[in-house]
Design a protein around this motif. Structure first.
Motif, PDB file in Angstrom:
ATOM      1  N   GLY A  11      19.023 -81.513  55.801  1.00 47.48           N
ATOM      2  CA  GLY A  11      18.903 -80.546  54.713  1.00 47.48           C
ATOM      3  C   GLY A  11      19.458 -81.025  53.390  1.00 47.48           C
ATOM      4  O   GLY A  11      19.137 -80.461  52.340  1.00 47.48           O
ATOM      5  N   CYS A  66      18.281 -83.784  48.409  1.00 44.28           N
ATOM      6  CA  CYS A  66      18.519 -82.859  47.295  1.00 44.28           C
ATOM      7  C   CYS A  66      18.710 -83.618  45.991  1.00 44.28           C
ATOM      8  O   CYS A  66      19.209 -84.737  45.960  1.00 44.28           O
ATOM      9  CB  CYS A  66      19.714 -81.953  47.581  1.00 44.28           C
ATOM     10  SG  CYS A  66      21.316 -82.751  47.523  1.00 44.28           S
ATOM     11  N   VAL A  95      14.917 -91.476  50.441  1.00 42.00           N
ATOM     12  CA  VAL A  95      15.541 -90.423  51.234  1.00 42.00           C
ATOM     13  C   VAL A  95      16.400 -91.043  52.339  1.00 42.00           C
ATOM     14  O   VAL A  95      15.927 -91.869  53.118  1.00 42.00           O
ATOM     15  CB  VAL A  95      14.466 -89.496  51.850  1.00 42.00           C
ATOM     16  CG1 VAL A  95      15.069 -88.613  52.927  1.00 42.00           C
ATOM     17  CG2 VAL A  95      13.827 -88.632  50.772  1.00 42.00           C
ATOM     18  N   PRO A 121      24.489 -79.632  47.239  1.00 39.33           N
ATOM     19  CA  PRO A 121      23.134 -79.073  47.185  1.00 39.33           C
ATOM     20  C   PRO A 121      23.125 -77.669  46.599  1.00 39.33           C
ATOM     21  O   PRO A 121      24.063 -76.890  46.802  1.00 39.33           O
ATOM     22  CB  PRO A 121      22.696 -79.043  48.645  1.00 39.33           C
ATOM     23  CG  PRO A 121      23.606 -79.989  49.360  1.00 39.33           C
ATOM     24  CD  PRO A 121      24.904 -79.945  48.618  1.00 39.33           C
ATOM     25  N   PRO A 147      22.514 -75.634  53.762  1.00 37.82           N
ATOM     26  CA  PRO A 147      21.760 -76.853  54.105  1.00 37.82           C
ATOM     27  C   PRO A 147      21.544 -77.050  55.599  1.00 37.82           C
ATOM     28  O   PRO A 147      20.557 -77.667  56.004  1.00 37.82           O
ATOM     29  CB  PRO A 147      22.631 -77.975  53.522  1.00 37.82           C
ATOM     30  CG  PRO A 147      23.455 -77.328  52.461  1.00 37.82           C
ATOM     31  CD  PRO A 147      23.721 -75.942  52.961  1.00 37.82           C
ATOM     32  N   VAL A 172      11.065 -83.108  53.613  1.00 37.01           N
ATOM     33  CA  VAL A 172      12.365 -83.233  52.946  1.00 37.01           C
ATOM     34  C   VAL A 172      12.182 -83.272  51.439  1.00 37.01           C
ATOM     35  O   VAL A 172      12.878 -82.567  50.681  1.00 37.01           O
ATOM     36  CB  VAL A 172      13.121 -84.480  53.440  1.00 37.01           C
ATOM     37  CG1 VAL A 172      14.354 -84.743  52.581  1.00 37.01           C
ATOM     38  CG2 VAL A 172      13.531 -84.308  54.897  1.00 37.01           C
ATOM     39  N   ALA A 193      13.894 -79.901  49.707  1.00 36.93           N
ATOM     40  CA  ALA A 193      15.335 -80.174  49.574  1.00 36.93           C
ATOM     41  C   ALA A 193      16.013 -79.439  48.422  1.00 36.93           C
ATOM     42  O   ALA A 193      17.179 -79.059  48.519  1.00 36.93           O
ATOM     43  CB  ALA A 193      15.578 -81.671  49.435  1.00 36.93           C
TER      44      ALA A 193
END
Length: 531
Positions: free
Chosen positions: A257, A261, A269, A461, A466, A487, A491
């Motif tokens: 999660g 972000c 990622v 985030p 998350p 994602v 995100a």
């Protein structure tokens, strides 16, 4: 694909559910329900799978209020790495000395299996390299061995042992497949590039060959899905076309999660970020495209969060739990708690305000030092027998003294994070940022301290949940979209906390004291063992 997905997180003390927009990742609704914990004696912590499933049903129904259930396309579960025992026809099988079948879960934080962990570690089996060289008594095979030795009839009657996340997926679908996230990280299952198997020689050597049929031989991977059962759809208030995603350990769901972000490009990622999931305990998680073996750190685990990435997993067994314990044990706490309507959170906010008002907060802890392993060291020393230490106590009973103790405890947790990060980087990881979620993110002091002590930006985030978001991402991926695409899409944004360079010298000195404290503790043990 429907408009919504649901993420469900079973934490230590509660079940939470979240309804998310599948396109934007926006959290639209949440619900929470407390769950029971049985603590019959020191280091024994048990739960009830019936109680937990009832909490799942309650919270899912609550997030669906004013929502057309036909617009929900997926649901997924994450949970603590706790051991669930089920007997014939799926009925709970007791793991408790009381023999009460209600208590059929050995919680992650249960430390009853210390002797069994030592027995397993004495084998020096090759699978132990994936748990930092020494298996933790919090993992599942020591707990299985404890059950076999201490409750042999219950062990014999158990037909299925599940990690809690896999139990919830089974309860919702009837699927007996085990998530590689759960079984690789906590059950010694081997998942490497091109390899996926139980090492039967390990189970034979530790005396658990008969456990293998009970823990399953079919596996699920990130992006996998199964169909919800008609019975579960009715219980949960969902449509029968709903897909159930890959189940995860709660901390690992938090990593999924958080790692994207702040508009991280899809190809980056998971790279360059040390993820901290900070709550009752804290997990320190790092993804890498290559296998990095770190002494005292679990992993590398291949394909447990993203299919083509390795995970290194470290942690602190007590974080938020330690802060509560230290603060509530102080003589000034009862009166302050009464003024704060017996809210621990309000007490901690009061103490942080008190610290901020100090002209030089660092002066509060210049002679006050804490080694934080009141519940043993998970990483990077992998020694559950270590104890907490405090140096610099006085006879003061003031609230300022309590604030100093609170500050010193936060510092100690942060130095523990630095210790983990340093050992990971020595082994080959590289970090440019920390990304943090969990209950401790409510503390601005905790966040700023991590930036100052480690000297890297701290990313927080925008999504308040998350861990739930990570579960929702797995639910979205169950509809067929690649996990990285999910994602990147779901995100959301973030805020950034920069380190205060002027504090570096102070924290470097305190960190040297921190490392000296554990060296001293080991010397004390040597002295006490000498003739």
């Amino acid at each position: 694909m429907g408009k919504y997905v649901i993420g469900v997180d079973c934490g230590s003390g509660s079940v939470r559910a979240g309804l998310f927009d599948v396109t934007t990742g926006e959290l639209l609704n949440t619900a929470v329900k407390e769950i029971l914990i049985n603590n019959p004696e020191t280091d024994y912590y048990e739960q009830s799978s019936d109680d937990i499933w009832n909490a799942v049903v309650t919270t899912v129904k609550q997030v669906l209020v004013n929502v057309n259930s036909q617009d929900v396309s997926g649901i997924s579960f994450c949970a603590t790495c706790s051991l669930v025992a089920l007997g014939s026809t799926g009925k709970p099988e007791s793991v408790s000395k009381s023999q009460d079948p209600k208590w059929n879960i050995v919680m992650w934080m249960d430390h009853r299996a210390g002797e069994e962990a030592n027995t397993i570690n004495s084998t020096n089996h090759s699978v132990l390299k994936y748990v930092g060289g020494s298996i933790s008594l919090e993992m599942e095979t020591p707990k299985l061995l404890w059950l076999k030795k201490n409750l042999p009839e219950n062990y014999r009657k158990t037909e299925h042992f599940f990690d809690l996340g896999d139990f919830l997926r089974w309860k919702a679908s009837g699927s007996l497949s085990r998530s590689v996230c759960c079984i690789v990280c906590k059950w010694t299952h081997v998942n490497e590039e091109g390899k996926n198997y139980w090492d039967e020689s390990y189970f034979s050597q530790v005396g658990l060959t008969d456990a293998l049929p009970k823990i399953g031989n079919t596996f699920s991977f990130p992006g996998d899905s199964v169909q919800i059962s008609a019975e579960a759809a009715k219980e949960l208030g969902l449509g029968t076309n709903v897909k159930i995603g890959f189940s995860q350990i709660d901390a690992h769901s938090g990593v999924l999660g958080m790692i994207g972000c702040g508009n991280v490009p899809q190809e980056k990622v998971g790279l360059g970020r040390l993820a901290l999931i900070s709550g009752t305990s804290t997990c320190h998680m790092a993804l890498s495209p290559k296998s990095v073996m770190v002494p005292g750190v679990w992993g590398p685990y291949y394909g447990v969060i993203l299919k083509d990435m390795y995970l290194s997993e470290a942690g602190q067994s007590a974080a938020g739990k330690l802060l509560d314990h230290v603060v509530m044990s102080h003589v000034a706490y009862p009166e302050l708690a009464r003024e704060c309507n017996n809210s621990v959170g309000k007490v901690l906010s009061y103490l942080e305000d008190l610290i901020r008002k100090e002209a030089n907060p660092n002066a509060l802890t210049e002679d006050l030092h804490i080694w934080p392993d009141f519940h043993g060291n998970r990483s990077p020393l992998a020694d559950p027998t270590l104890k907490g230490m405090i140096s610099g106590l006085t006879l003061s009973t003031s609230r300022t003294d309590l604030a100093a103790l609170y500050l010193a405890t936060i510092q100690a947790l942060t130095y523990g994070s630095r210790h983990i990060k340093d050992e990971m980087e020595k082994a080959g990881h590289s970090f440019q940022e920390l990304v943090i979620c969990g209950g401790l993110t409510k503390s601005k002091l905790y966040l700023q301290m991590h930036a100052d002590v480690i000297g890297l930006p701290v990313i927080v985030p925008d999504c308040a949940e998350p861990v739930l978001l990570g579960a929702a991402m797995s639910a979205a991926a169950a509809t067929g979209t690649e996990v990285r695409d999910i994602v990147s899409k779901m995100a959301g944004g973030c805020s950034v906390i920069q380190p205060n360079a002027s504090a570096k010298g102070f924290h470097d000195r305190k960190y040297r004291v921190f490392l000296q404290m554990v060296a001293d503790q080991k010397k004390y043990r040597e002295i006490m063992k000498s003739s």
